[in-house]
Structure formats: C-alpha cells, structure tokens
Motif scaffolding. Structure first.
Motif, PDB file in Angstrom:
ATOM      1  N   SER A  38      30.171 -17.872 -10.116  1.00  0.00           N
ATOM      2  CA  SER A  38      30.906 -17.685  -9.015  1.00  0.00           C
ATOM      3  C   SER A  38      30.102 -17.980  -7.618  1.00  0.00           C
ATOM      4  O   SER A  38      30.951 -18.431  -6.803  1.00  0.00           O
ATOM      5  N   TYR A  58      41.156 -21.576  -9.211  1.00  0.00           N
ATOM      6  CA  TYR A  58      40.608 -21.155 -10.228  1.00  0.00           C
ATOM      7  C   TYR A  58      41.334 -20.356 -11.382  1.00  0.00           C
ATOM      8  O   TYR A  58      41.808 -19.278 -11.083  1.00  0.00           O
ATOM      9  N   TRP A  61      34.750 -12.843 -14.430  1.00  0.00           N
ATOM     10  CA  TRP A  61      34.415 -14.262 -14.483  1.00  0.00           C
ATOM     11  C   TRP A  61      32.896 -14.484 -14.772  1.00  0.00           C
ATOM     12  O   TRP A  61      32.759 -15.012 -15.726  1.00  0.00           O
ATOM     13  N   ASP A  62      32.117 -14.164 -14.076  1.00  0.00           N
ATOM     14  CA  ASP A  62      30.804 -14.199 -14.422  1.00  0.00           C
ATOM     15  C   ASP A  62      30.200 -13.636 -15.637  1.00  0.00           C
ATOM     16  O   ASP A  62      29.497 -14.396 -16.472  1.00  0.00           O
ATOM     17  N   LEU A 104      36.528 -13.763  -7.725  1.00  0.00           N
ATOM     18  CA  LEU A 104      36.154 -13.931  -9.256  1.00  0.00           C
ATOM     19  C   LEU A 104      35.111 -12.845  -9.917  1.00  0.00           C
ATOM     20  O   LEU A 104      35.683 -12.467 -11.130  1.00  0.00           O
ATOM     21  N   THR A 144      31.566 -20.448  -4.909  1.00  0.00           N
ATOM     22  CA  THR A 144      31.659 -20.134  -3.648  1.00  0.00           C
ATOM     23  C   THR A 144      31.067 -21.059  -2.478  1.00  0.00           C
ATOM     24  O   THR A 144      31.549 -21.450  -1.689  1.00  0.00           O
ATOM     25  N   PRO A 158      37.100 -18.167  -4.483  1.00  0.00           N
ATOM     26  CA  PRO A 158      36.138 -17.835  -5.489  1.00  0.00           C
ATOM     27  C   PRO A 158      35.619 -16.318  -5.293  1.00  0.00           C
ATOM     28  O   PRO A 158      35.048 -15.774  -6.150  1.00  0.00           O
TER      29      PRO A 158
END
Length: 234
Positions: A44, A63, A29-30, A24, A48, A21
């Motif tokens: 993320s 993921y 991602w976020d 990411l 994690t 993760p």
C-alpha cells in the motif's frame, strides 16, 4: 463501487473497488500481500506513492478487494490494483498484437514495470479469478476503455494459467530476467556469481566511471533526492 457475485458453489463474493490507496491498510491489504509473497509493487505504501506521483499518464486508479461471504468486514481473498492508462503502450509492443491500442485508453494492471503481475491470492480459486475479470470488464466499460487486461504476467506461471483458464489468453511481448539474490551481501558477492565476461565488463565500467569522477553512495530513502530519482525514471 461494490459488486456481489455468486460463483458456481453458491457462495457470495463481494468485490469492492476503492479509489484511494490510503484506505487499503485498514482492509487487510498489506497482510495479504505479505502472506502471498507478492512483490513490492503491491504494497500500500508503494501504491500510495505511485498514485500521488505516477510515472505514466494515468487518468484514474482502482484498487479491487474481493471477499468471501456477505460481510464487508470479511478478510480479503484476492486483491488487484488497476489503472486507466491514457497511453497504454509505452514500449511499443502491445500495438503489434492489438493494432490501435496505442491511441486509446486502456484499463490495465497498475504499473508496466511490475515484473510479476498477478491477482494476489486468486490463482488457486478459479471463481475468484473470474470475479476479478468480470469486475475489470465492468470498470473498463464504465470508465470508457475499449481495452482491458494485465501486462507483466510471467509466461507459464500460475497467474498466466489461471487467467487462461478464465478465458483471458495471453500474448508474449518480451522476456524479462530476474536473479535470485539469496545470500548476496554486497556487490562483490553478486559479481562473483556472474560468468567471467559479464563480471569483467561490469568491473571495467566501474573503473571507467571512477576515472571520470563518478561516486556512489548507499543511503536511506529519507536521505535520497527522490525528486531527482523520479525525474530520472520519467
């Protein structure tokens, strides 16, 4: 792991499955989690923390990042974290609908306590939902899981409807409850919204706790005993 799929409109979807993760944030991602209003379980930093110290028996994580186009630098259009659960039925509910699942590994959405499981960003695009489920099926086969699916999906919600349209029908397990905390500044304002019996019961419990010597402190995560909290959750 990377998969290239072509939906009906002939646009290519790239599905990459990452296993760490920490990779990411650099993938956008976020940003997508925030844009879609997904719950904290998809951030993320949460992923994690759970990856490093899971509260369940998880053999491996995946993921999933789905992109449009032929470039791996394209921004994601959908996200899905999953986990291979060694004991996939901690509440004793899945076995009622699927006898035997409790004794075998299953590839499921990442955490049981997520109250709003979803394929982030995909509910308005059936071809993306299908691509995610195709990849989920392939991962289950390659990881040795006879069962795969998603738990904690809100009944009657957009995700449930999108999954059903893609052929993954749901089974009702248990109702979960959420409260709108808009405008709630403290405990008293929360209690003020409750019906009289519930409000009186909670206040009575607080008085009894105080009489017994319990104390309450609101602290930052850095000041909290995270080890003790994790042991309590486990």
């Amino acid at each position: 792991m990377s998969t290239h799929l072509k939906p009906g409109d002939h646009r290519t979807l790239i599905v990459d499955t990452y296993h760490d993760p920490r990779a990411l944030p650099a993938l956008g991602w976020d940003e997508m989690v925030r844009a879609e209003g997904a719950p904290v379980f998809y951030r993320s930093d949460y992923l994690t923390a759970y990856h490093d110290s899971p509260l369940a028996l998880v053999d491996r994580f995946g993921y999933m990042v789905i992109r449009d186009g032929s470039s791996p630098e394209s921004p994601p259009v959908a996200l899905l974290p999953v986990a291979l659960h060694r004991r996939p039925d901690p509440l004793g509910l899945l076995r009622l609908a699927h006898p035997g699942i409790e004794a075998e590994p299953a590839l499921l959405s990442h955490v049981w306590h997520c109250y709003d499981t979803r394929i982030v960003g995909a509910v308005r695009r059936p071809e993306v939902v299908r691509a995610a489920l195709d990849t989920l099926r392939s991962l289950a086969a390659s990881w040795g899981a006879r069962w795969y699916g998603m738990v904690g999906v809100a009944r009657g919600g957009a995700t449930a409807e999108a999954l059903a349209t893609a052929g993954l029908t749901g089974t009702h397990l248990v109702d979960r409850f959420t409260a709108d905390l808009t405008g709630v500044a403290d405990l008293e304002s929360y209690l003020g919204r409750l019906r009289r019996p519930g409000r009186a019961n909670l206040r009575r419990n607080a008085r009894r706790a105080a009489e017994t010597g319990f104390t309450i402190a609101v602290v930052t995560p850095a000041a909290a005993d995270l080890t003790e909290i994790a042991e309590l959750c486990a």
